[in-house]
Design an enzyme around this catalytic site. Structure first.
Site, PDB file in Angstrom:
ATOM      1  N   LYS A 159       0.866  -1.186   0.000  1.00  0.00           N
ATOM      2  CA  LYS A 159       0.000   0.000   0.000  1.00  0.00           C
ATOM      3  C   LYS A 159       0.905   1.239   0.000  1.00  0.00           C
ATOM      4  CE  LYS A 159      -1.436   2.707   2.934  1.00  0.00           C
ATOM      5  NZ  LYS A 159      -1.318   4.011   2.142  1.00  0.00           N
ATOM      6  N   PRO A 160       1.016   1.927  -1.133  1.00  0.00           N
ATOM      7  CA  PRO A 160       1.849   3.128  -1.197  1.00  0.00           C
ATOM      8  C   PRO A 160       1.166   4.297  -0.479  1.00  0.00           C
ATOM      9  CG  PRO A 160       1.228   2.341  -3.412  1.00  0.00           C
ATOM     10  CD  PRO A 160       0.389   1.640  -2.440  1.00  0.00           C
ATOM     11  N   GLU A 231      10.699   1.463   9.778  1.00  0.00           N
ATOM     12  CA  GLU A 231      11.763   2.392   9.354  1.00  0.00           C
ATOM     13  C   GLU A 231      11.174   3.793   9.470  1.00  0.00           C
ATOM     14  OE1 GLU A 231      14.801  -0.396   8.382  1.00  0.00           O
ATOM     15  OE2 GLU A 231      14.795   1.798   8.564  1.00  0.00           O
ATOM     16  N   LEU A 232      11.574   4.537  10.499  1.00  0.00           N
ATOM     17  CA  LEU A 232      10.870   5.780  10.818  1.00  0.00           C
ATOM     18  C   LEU A 232      11.749   7.009  10.569  1.00  0.00           C
ATOM     19  CD1 LEU A 232       9.085   4.372  14.004  1.00  0.00           C
ATOM     20  CD2 LEU A 232       8.379   4.244  11.613  1.00  0.00           C
ATOM     21  N   CYS A 265      14.777  10.435   5.094  1.00  0.00           N
ATOM     22  CA  CYS A 265      14.953  10.170   6.531  1.00  0.00           C
ATOM     23  C   CYS A 265      16.414  10.305   6.926  1.00  0.00           C
ATOM     24  CB  CYS A 265      14.457   8.775   6.857  1.00  0.00           C
ATOM     25  SG  CYS A 265      15.319   7.566   5.898  1.00  0.00           S
TER      26      CYS A 265
HETATM   27  O1  TXE Z   1       4.519   9.195   6.735  1.00  0.00           O
HETATM   28  P1  TXE Z   1       3.170   8.677   7.360  1.00  0.00           P
HETATM   29  P2  TXE Z   1       4.644  10.108   5.474  1.00  0.00           P
HETATM   30  C1  TXE Z   1       9.600   9.062   7.333  1.00  0.00           C
HETATM   31  C2  TXE Z   1      10.073  10.489   7.305  1.00  0.00           C
HETATM   32  C3  TXE Z   1       8.767  11.252   7.563  1.00  0.00           C
HETATM   33  C4  TXE Z   1       7.685  10.374   7.017  1.00  0.00           C
HETATM   34  C5  TXE Z   1       7.106  10.939   5.768  1.00  0.00           C
HETATM   35  O2  TXE Z   1      11.057  10.686   8.262  1.00  0.00           O
HETATM   36  O3  TXE Z   1       8.607  11.389   8.963  1.00  0.00           O
HETATM   37  O4  TXE Z   1       8.285   9.086   6.748  1.00  0.00           O
HETATM   38  O5  TXE Z   1       6.220  10.008   5.187  1.00  0.00           O
HETATM   39  C6  TXE Z   1       0.185   5.003   6.019  1.00  0.00           C
HETATM   40  N1  TXE Z   1      -1.929   2.264   9.833  1.00  0.00           N
HETATM   41  N2  TXE Z   1      10.501   8.270   6.513  1.00  0.00           N
HETATM   42  O6  TXE Z   1       4.223  11.470   5.887  1.00  0.00           O
HETATM   43  O7  TXE Z   1       2.119   9.682   7.562  1.00  0.00           O
HETATM   44  C7  TXE Z   1       0.054   6.145   5.054  1.00  0.00           C
HETATM   45  O8  TXE Z   1      -1.089   5.979   4.249  1.00  0.00           O
HETATM   46  C8  TXE Z   1      -1.220   1.865   8.746  1.00  0.00           C
HETATM   47  C9  TXE Z   1      11.411   7.346   7.167  1.00  0.00           C
HETATM   48  O9  TXE Z   1       3.944   9.463   4.314  1.00  0.00           O
HETATM   49  O10 TXE Z   1       3.665   7.974   8.522  1.00  0.00           O
HETATM   50  C10 TXE Z   1       1.359   6.022   4.256  1.00  0.00           C
HETATM   51  O11 TXE Z   1       1.238   5.051   3.236  1.00  0.00           O
HETATM   52  N3  TXE Z   1      -0.728   2.709   7.812  1.00  0.00           N
HETATM   53  C11 TXE Z   1      12.028   6.376   6.203  1.00  0.00           C
HETATM   54  C12 TXE Z   1       2.341   5.527   5.306  1.00  0.00           C
HETATM   55  O12 TXE Z   1       1.570   5.050   6.387  1.00  0.00           O
HETATM   56  C13 TXE Z   1      -0.961   4.035   7.976  1.00  0.00           C
HETATM   57  C14 TXE Z   1      12.399   6.938   4.881  1.00  0.00           C
HETATM   58  C15 TXE Z   1       3.306   6.590   5.810  1.00  0.00           C
HETATM   59  O13 TXE Z   1       2.549   7.659   6.258  1.00  0.00           O
HETATM   60  C16 TXE Z   1      -1.700   4.534   9.083  1.00  0.00           C
HETATM   61  C17 TXE Z   1      11.407   7.843   4.380  1.00  0.00           C
HETATM   62  C18 TXE Z   1      -2.186   3.592  10.026  1.00  0.00           C
HETATM   63  N4  TXE Z   1      -2.895   3.978  11.109  1.00  0.00           N
HETATM   64  C19 TXE Z   1      10.508   8.506   5.182  1.00  0.00           C
HETATM   65  N5  TXE Z   1      -1.753   5.900   8.958  1.00  0.00           N
HETATM   66  C20 TXE Z   1      13.225   5.568   6.709  1.00  0.00           C
HETATM   67  N6  TXE Z   1      13.549   5.560   8.000  1.00  0.00           N
HETATM   68  O14 TXE Z   1      13.854   4.907   5.892  1.00  0.00           O
HETATM   69  C21 TXE Z   1      -1.079   6.223   7.827  1.00  0.00           C
HETATM   70  N7  TXE Z   1      -0.609   5.112   7.232  1.00  0.00           N
END
Ligand code: TXE
Length: 476
Positions: A159-160, A231-232, A265
């Site tokens: 799921k992207p 991976e956050l 990240c």
């Molecule tokens: O994240 P979100 P974003 C981190 C980066 C930044 C964030 C940006 O640091 O903080 O990612 O990405 C789904 N249950 N990294 O804003 O909101 C949502 O639909 C299940 C770290 O997109 O967390 C999306 O597909 N899924 C990384 C995905 O989660 C849920 C490298 C991410 O959304 C959900 C790149 C739920 N309850 C970015 N709610 C690394 N460490 O390598 C949302 N989603």
């Protein structure tokens, strides 16, 4: 479920939409994939590798469309091409490595205490792995876990991010050209609700995203009693020692902080520079930052694009304003530019203090806050004073001197005399410290072996032990 409208990051217009599946439809997809997985596993790594290489060829046939969709969703073109070509390269790497990694996981041996007892190891992949990815590298971070999981013998449901879903259509097109893979790999579109439904439909989940959402996914996975690989976010520090090459450090740290408009990240988000070289470092960094070009006119000219997600632009702007209100000095950039989408020139700040939001919270933008130090112990302690522990960078006159500092940083990877090398090095395993992640390394051999559960086969080649061996009389 209702339609999700998607905003174009360059124009600000809502020019795309996705329709999430119902939970029933999602569960049906998961069921279909799970049913096909045993045959996929039974194929063995060589045949799975051959199928994945056909997928790599299909992606290459759809390259132009994939690059265009990624560019449309992210507002940058060249990195979109890197994402497609890098994903093809990752498929080839994993197809070549899988057999050795799987065989290597099948350890054999015998008991040291009871040599007549021997063991061998069977490995069993999870049946269905869920992959949930973010918007900053839509294709790369969708396939980074899916490919090794498929090579391990798992089925995968992806799921992207709803923010950047356009690439799913051409990727699905490539998938339909490889029926053996289509049977065990599918993509569902949707937002957080669909992500939450996916977690309860799979046997292991790989999540890349923010800490806030990672906590929700981790909790849901625990409730479902399945492993979660998280991976956050990051707040990566760089420490620049007085012996460092200033030209090299400023070039590397500028790129490590602003590539992909800082939306990575592993971006450098805090720079600690020794007072002895700080004036020269600052002057060179500002000069190089001011020379960076934005691709505001068109995507084929410029070095950094717009913010992919406009809410991120608001977060970054608020952090800069908070820092200025608390005494930070802006040496370069500093203000959002609205050209339909939102851009920010590389923003260099001095006189920052630990109480500022941009020193403690993830920024995820092209911002370089500088802190001067004259005591190395203080610099190491400031760098470690963070809720995050993803990666870091250290610059010194020699790699040895830098490595001594690196070993004391509470992070999963340290670039020596360069920055953000985790985006280029695939072979080195790394764990995330603190809030930056949880679970086995996605990099290196662990990237595949973490999807294999081990079954120990314990063989007694000699006499069995009778219960009399436990008679109290033996106590003597
Ligand atoms: O994240 P979100 P974003 C981190 C980066 C930044 C964030 C940006 O640091 O903080 O990612 O990405 C789904 N249950 N990294 O804003 O909101 C949502 O639909 C299940 C770290 O997109 O967390 C999306 O597909 N899924 C990384 C995905 O989660 C849920 C490298 C991410 O959304 C959900 C790149 C739920 N309850 C970015 N709610 C690394 N460490 O390598 C949302 N989603």
């Amino acid at each position: 479920m209702s339609v999700i409208k998607i905003k174009n990051p360059r124009t600000g217009d809502h020019d795309y939409e996705i329709m999430p599946p119902s939970e029933k439809e999602l569960k049906a997809v998961a069921g279909r994939l799970r049913e096909a997985q045993p045959a996929w596993h039974a194929m063995g790594p060589e045949k799975r590798g051959a199928v994945l290489l056909k997928f790599a060829d299909a992606i290459a046939r759809h390259r132009e469309e994939l690059v265009a969709c990624l560019a449309n969703d992210t507002g940058r073109h060249f990195i979109s091409a890197i994402e497609v070509d890098g994903s093809i390269g990752a498929i080839k790497r994993w197809a070549a490595a899988a057999r050795g990694l799987i065989e290597g996981a099948k350890e054999t041996g015998q008991s040291a205490a009871m040599p007549h007892l021997a063991f061998k190891t069977n490995v069993r992949p999870y049946a269905l792995v869920g992959c949930i990815s973010p918007w900053n590298f839509p294709l790369t971070l969708s396939l980074i876990d899916a490919i090794p999981a498929l090579m391990a013998g798992c089925a995968v449901l992806l799921k992207p991010s709803e923010v950047t879903s356009r690439f799913a259509a051409p990727l699905q097109g490539a998938l339909t050209e490889v029926p053996e893979l289509e049977a065990v790999f599918d993509i569902v579109l949707g937002g957080g609700e669909t992500g939450a439904q996916l977690v309860t439909s799979v046997d292991a989940v790989c999540f890349t995203g923010s800490v806030a959402t990672g906590r929700k996914v981790g909790a849901a996975a625990a409730a479902a009693f399945i492993p979660a690989f998280l991976e956050l976010g990051g707040k990566d520090p760089a420490i620049v020692l007085p012996s460092a090459d200033i030209d090299r450090a400023t070039t590397a740290l500028l790129r490590g902080s602003i590539a992909n408009t800082g939306q990575a990240c592993q971006s450098i988000e805090r720079i600690y520079v020794h007072a002895d070289i700080a004036d020269a470092f600052e002057a060179q960094l500002v000069e190089k930052a001011n020379a960076v070009t934005l691709n505001t006119q068109d995507m084929s000219h410029g070095q950094i694009g717009p913010f992919i997600f406009d809410q991120q632009a608001e977060i970054v702007e608020a952090q800069i304003e908070d820092a200025k209100a608390k005494g930070a000095r802006v040496l370069a950039g500093g203000a959002l530019e609205d050209h339909g989408g939102k851009w920010l020139r590389p923003t260099v700040l001095a006189d920052v203090t630990p109480d500022m939001a941009l020193m403690t919270q993830e920024t995820f933008g092209p911002v370089l806050p500088l802190t001067r130090f004259d005591d190395l112990e203080a610099a190491i302690s400031m760098a470690n004073e963070s809720a995050y522990g993803l990666s870091a960078a250290v610059f010194a006159g020699t790699a040895e001197e830098a490595q001594e500092v690196a070993a004391r940083l509470d992070v999963g990877a340290v670039s020596i005399n360069d920055a953000s090398l985790t985006s280029m090095m695939h072979e080195a395993e790394k764990n995330s410290f603190k809030l930056s992640g949880l679970g086995a390394s996605r990099m290196g051999a662990s990237g595949l072996t973490r999807f294999l559960r081990k079954q120990a086969i314990l063989i007694n080649e000699g006499a069995v032990t009778p219960i009399a061996a436990f008679d109290e009389a033996n106590a003597g």
